[in-house]
Design a protein around this motif. Structure first.
Motif, short mmCIF file in Angstrom:
data_model
loop_
_atom_site.label_atom_id
_atom_site.label_comp_id
_atom_site.label_asym_id
_atom_site.label_seq_id
_atom_site.Cartn_x
_atom_site.Cartn_y
_atom_site.Cartn_z
N ALA A 194 -0.05 -12.53 24.70
CA ALA A 194 0.56 -11.55 23.79
C ALA A 194 -0.45 -11.07 22.75
O ALA A 194 -0.47 -9.90 22.39
CB ALA A 194 1.80 -12.13 23.11
N GLU A 195 -1.29 -12.00 22.25
CA GLU A 195 -2.30 -11.62 21.25
C GLU A 195 -3.29 -10.61 21.82
O GLU A 195 -3.80 -9.76 21.09
CB GLU A 195 -3.04 -12.86 20.77
CG GLU A 195 -2.20 -13.82 19.94
CD GLU A 195 -3.02 -14.99 19.43
OE1 GLU A 195 -4.26 -14.98 19.59
OE2 GLU A 195 -2.42 -15.94 18.87
N LEU A 196 -3.55 -10.72 23.12
CA LEU A 196 -4.52 -9.82 23.74
C LEU A 196 -3.93 -8.44 24.04
O LEU A 196 -4.62 -7.43 23.94
CB LEU A 196 -5.05 -10.44 25.04
CG LEU A 196 -5.80 -11.77 24.90
CD1 LEU A 196 -6.32 -12.24 26.26
CD2 LEU A 196 -6.97 -11.63 23.93
N VAL A 197 -2.65 -8.41 24.44
CA VAL A 197 -2.08 -7.13 24.86
C VAL A 197 -1.37 -6.38 23.73
O VAL A 197 -1.21 -5.16 23.81
CB VAL A 197 -1.11 -7.31 26.05
CG1 VAL A 197 -1.84 -7.95 27.22
CG2 VAL A 197 0.12 -8.12 25.65
N ARG A 198 -0.97 -7.09 22.66
CA ARG A 198 -0.22 -6.42 21.60
C ARG A 198 -0.98 -5.24 21.00
O ARG A 198 -0.40 -4.15 20.83
CB ARG A 198 0.18 -7.42 20.51
CG ARG A 198 1.08 -6.80 19.44
CD ARG A 198 1.56 -7.84 18.42
NE ARG A 198 2.59 -8.71 18.97
CZ ARG A 198 2.40 -9.98 19.30
NH1 ARG A 198 1.20 -10.54 19.14
NH2 ARG A 198 3.38 -10.70 19.79
N PRO A 199 -2.27 -5.39 20.64
CA PRO A 199 -3.00 -4.23 20.09
C PRO A 199 -3.05 -3.06 21.07
O PRO A 199 -2.99 -1.90 20.64
CB PRO A 199 -4.40 -4.79 19.83
CG PRO A 199 -4.21 -6.27 19.70
CD PRO A 199 -3.12 -6.61 20.65
N LYS A 200 -3.16 -3.35 22.35
CA LYS A 200 -3.19 -2.28 23.35
C LYS A 200 -1.84 -1.57 23.43
O LYS A 200 -1.77 -0.34 23.58
CB LYS A 200 -3.56 -2.86 24.73
CG LYS A 200 -4.95 -3.49 24.79
CD LYS A 200 -5.21 -4.09 26.16
CE LYS A 200 -6.55 -4.79 26.24
NZ LYS A 200 -7.67 -3.86 26.13
N ILE A 201 -0.76 -2.35 23.34
CA ILE A 201 0.57 -1.75 23.38
C ILE A 201 0.79 -0.86 22.16
O ILE A 201 1.28 0.27 22.25
CB ILE A 201 1.65 -2.85 23.46
CG1 ILE A 201 1.59 -3.56 24.82
CG2 ILE A 201 3.04 -2.26 23.24
CD1 ILE A 201 2.48 -4.78 24.93
N VAL A 202 0.40 -1.37 20.98
CA VAL A 202 0.55 -0.61 19.74
C VAL A 202 -0.25 0.69 19.80
O VAL A 202 0.18 1.74 19.32
CB VAL A 202 0.11 -1.46 18.53
CG1 VAL A 202 0.06 -0.61 17.27
CG2 VAL A 202 1.07 -2.64 18.34
N PRO B 54 8.31 -13.03 22.65
CA PRO B 54 8.84 -12.05 21.71
C PRO B 54 8.32 -10.63 21.95
O PRO B 54 8.99 -9.66 21.58
CB PRO B 54 8.38 -12.58 20.35
CG PRO B 54 8.35 -14.07 20.54
CD PRO B 54 7.83 -14.25 21.94
N ILE B 55 7.18 -10.52 22.58
CA ILE B 55 6.65 -9.18 22.85
C ILE B 55 7.54 -8.43 23.84
O ILE B 55 7.67 -7.21 23.79
CB ILE B 55 5.18 -9.24 23.34
CG1 ILE B 55 4.50 -7.90 23.09
CG2 ILE B 55 5.08 -9.61 24.83
CD1 ILE B 55 3.00 -7.94 23.27
N LEU B 56 8.18 -9.19 24.75
CA LEU B 56 9.13 -8.57 25.68
C LEU B 56 10.35 -8.04 24.93
O LEU B 56 10.85 -6.96 25.24
CB LEU B 56 9.57 -9.57 26.75
CG LEU B 56 8.56 -9.91 27.84
CD1 LEU B 56 9.18 -10.93 28.81
CD2 LEU B 56 8.14 -8.67 28.61
N ASP B 57 10.82 -8.82 23.95
CA ASP B 57 11.96 -8.36 23.15
C ASP B 57 11.63 -7.03 22.47
O ASP B 57 12.47 -6.13 22.41
CB ASP B 57 12.33 -9.40 22.09
CG ASP B 57 12.92 -10.66 22.69
OD1 ASP B 57 13.46 -10.58 23.81
OD2 ASP B 57 12.84 -11.73 22.04
N GLY B 58 10.41 -6.94 21.96
CA GLY B 58 10.00 -5.69 21.30
C GLY B 58 9.99 -4.52 22.26
O GLY B 58 10.43 -3.41 21.92
N LEU B 59 9.49 -4.74 23.48
CA LEU B 59 9.44 -3.66 24.47
C LEU B 59 10.85 -3.24 24.88
O LEU B 59 11.11 -2.06 25.13
CB LEU B 59 8.65 -4.12 25.70
CG LEU B 59 7.14 -4.29 25.47
CD1 LEU B 59 6.49 -5.00 26.65
CD2 LEU B 59 6.48 -2.93 25.25
#
Length: 466
Positions: free
Chosen positions: A90-98, A115-120
């Motif tokens: 999640a730490e690696l992909v979150r900046p890319k998603i943002v 939690p990143i799935l919940d956000g998506l």
């Protein structure tokens, strides 16, 4: 009997159980094919032939993903797959998603990552995958959805908006409940308990054999959901489970709550029922103590044996799986199941190739390869038998018991309002440590959770989610 709850399956516990293994992360590009065209064996053409895949690297490792990527590129000459794997994916992909530049395909698991799935989901930022499962399977006949375990695609684990559309594809699934030393039970002629009365009656047997009745992963009380969720269903059925997962405050005043949490209270208060020191132990410490014969039972999942393969144990120890007892003798033992998820972000640069890769993962070849390389079992019909050669006999027996009719239930919490300060799992499970060390009464706990659920409902209404 399979009880397919209409709530989403969760991956918190699978994540906990998958945090072993090679922890090295990073990216790798599987052997790049020399063929420059974009045709597959079936002649399918792709305008974009590059696929970026991000996967959680826990106890399952990454070898399966590297190998299946190579196989895919071989069958689809000209394609190029880059795998990024990490325990902290999640730490690696979150900046890319943002930044609006997410990976094309993601496998997200582990309690720190999910939690990143919940956000998506809240942002409606996932690709609709319904067409993948409505398309013919590898035999070209029946649709792929017919191969998936019953109830999975219909639950919120796959269809989070309840509209029948699939946004999260199932990957490995786990089975969870209480475990015991089968060798001890066989040798002493002890019957595995099918009711909670039989469970507590074994406390005397535990004392006779120099051990205490029960332990759990004290620092991670979330493991207790493996016995709590099936017991909620056993007592109150789907209605009670819906109350629990959909934040109905009245659940915490119900008879179901009092009966289910009464089991924990009895373990906390009955002499010899809770293994001394449990609350201060992490998962590997408590699991090792159990294997060394210090307690009769412990909650865990199908990853248990592989996770603890190098841990010390008492002579002759054998993993035995019970499921979760019922209160009444005429009700079945039930196991908790969880399903991990695969997603394609809505802003993926190459959704077409990502969907083709997803479909490829459900081929019999892939199901067997996944079992061989990761010791995982995909949520498809017949997967236990396809995996049998690569998983232990006791693990196979657990999956086969479910495949053959042991009652199962799955579920997870409805998404809270965006920006909520509440993590429902933490609010519910963390205070249980205070119940177990007798610092918190059930009435105080009930009042606390009633307020939490009321506040969550208020947030949902203010956010327009209700």
């Amino acid at each position: 009997m399979t009880i397919a709850a209409s709530i989403t399956a969760f991956s918190i516990l699978a994540g906990c159980g998958s945090n072993n293994g090679n922890s090295s992360g990073g990216s790798s590009t599987a052997n790049e094919p020399s063929t420059a065209n974009s045709s597959s064996e079936g002649g399918k053409q792709f305008e974009n032939t590059e696929l970026n895949v991000a996967v959680f690297q826990g106890g399952y490792g990454r070898e399966y993903w590297d190998t299946i990527a190579e196989d895919f590129m071989s069958d689809y000459p000209g394609t190029k797959i880059t795998i990024t794997a990490s325990p902290k994916i999640a730490e690696l992909v979150r900046p890319k998603i943002v930044a609006g530049n997410p990976p094309d395909f993601m496998y997200i698991a582990g309690s720190d990552n999910t939690p990143i799935l919940d956000g998506l989901i809240k942002d409606k930022a996932l690709t609709d995958l319904s067409d993948v499962f409505n398309s013919p399977g590898e035999d070209g006949g029946a649709p792929l959805k017919d191969k998936i375990l019953p109830g999975v695609l219909e639950s919120r684990s796959s269809s989070p908006y309840g509209d029948g559309k699939v946004y999260m594809a199932p990957y490995n699934y786990g089975v969870m409940g209480l475990w015991y030393n089968k060798a001890l039970f066989d040798q002493k002629g002890i019957a595995a308990p099918k009711t909670w009365d039989e469970f507590f009656a074994l406390n005397a047997t535990a004392q006779e054999n120099g051990r205490e009745l029960f332990t759990y992963q004290g620092l991670y009380p979330g493991y207790l959901e493996e016995m709590i969720v099936p017991t909620i269903y056993s007592v109150g059925g789907q209605e009670a489970l819906d109350q629990f997962y959909n934040f109905d405050p009245e659940f915490w005043k119900s008879d179901t709550f009092k009966q289910v949490w009464g089991v924990l209270e009895k373990i906390a208060n009955e002499d010899n029922a809770l293994m001394k020191g449990t609350i201060a132990l992490n998962h590997t410490q408590s699991q090792t103590a159990f294997m060394q014969g210090k307690s009769m039972f412990i909650p865990n999942g199908t990853w248990f044996e592989d996770e603890m393969k190098d841990a010390p144990r008492e002579d002759g120890f054998q993993f035995g799986f019970l499921g979760v007892p019922a209160f009444q003798a005429d009700k079945p033992v039930i196991a908790l199941t969880n399903v991990e998820q695969l997603v394609i972000p809505a802003k993926a640069k190459n959704p077409e190739l990502a969907k083709e890769f997803l479909k490829y993962l459900y081929s019999d070849k892939s199901v067997k390869l996944n079992a061989e390389k990761s010791k995982g079992v995909l949520a498809v019909k017949g997967a236990p038998d396809m995996a049998k050669a690569f998983i232990s006999e006791s693990t196979y027996n657990v999956y086969k018991a479910v495949d053959s009719g042991m009652g199962t239930v799955n579920g997870a919490f409805r998404s809270v309002a965006k920006g909520s300060k509440y993590n429902p799992s933490d609010e519910i499970y963390k205070p249980i440590s205070s119940i177990m060390n007798k610092q918190l009464s059930l009435d105080e706990y009930s009042d606390q959770l009633y307020k939490v659920y009321t506040n969550i409902q208020t947030e949902l209404k203010e956010n327009g989610d209700q």
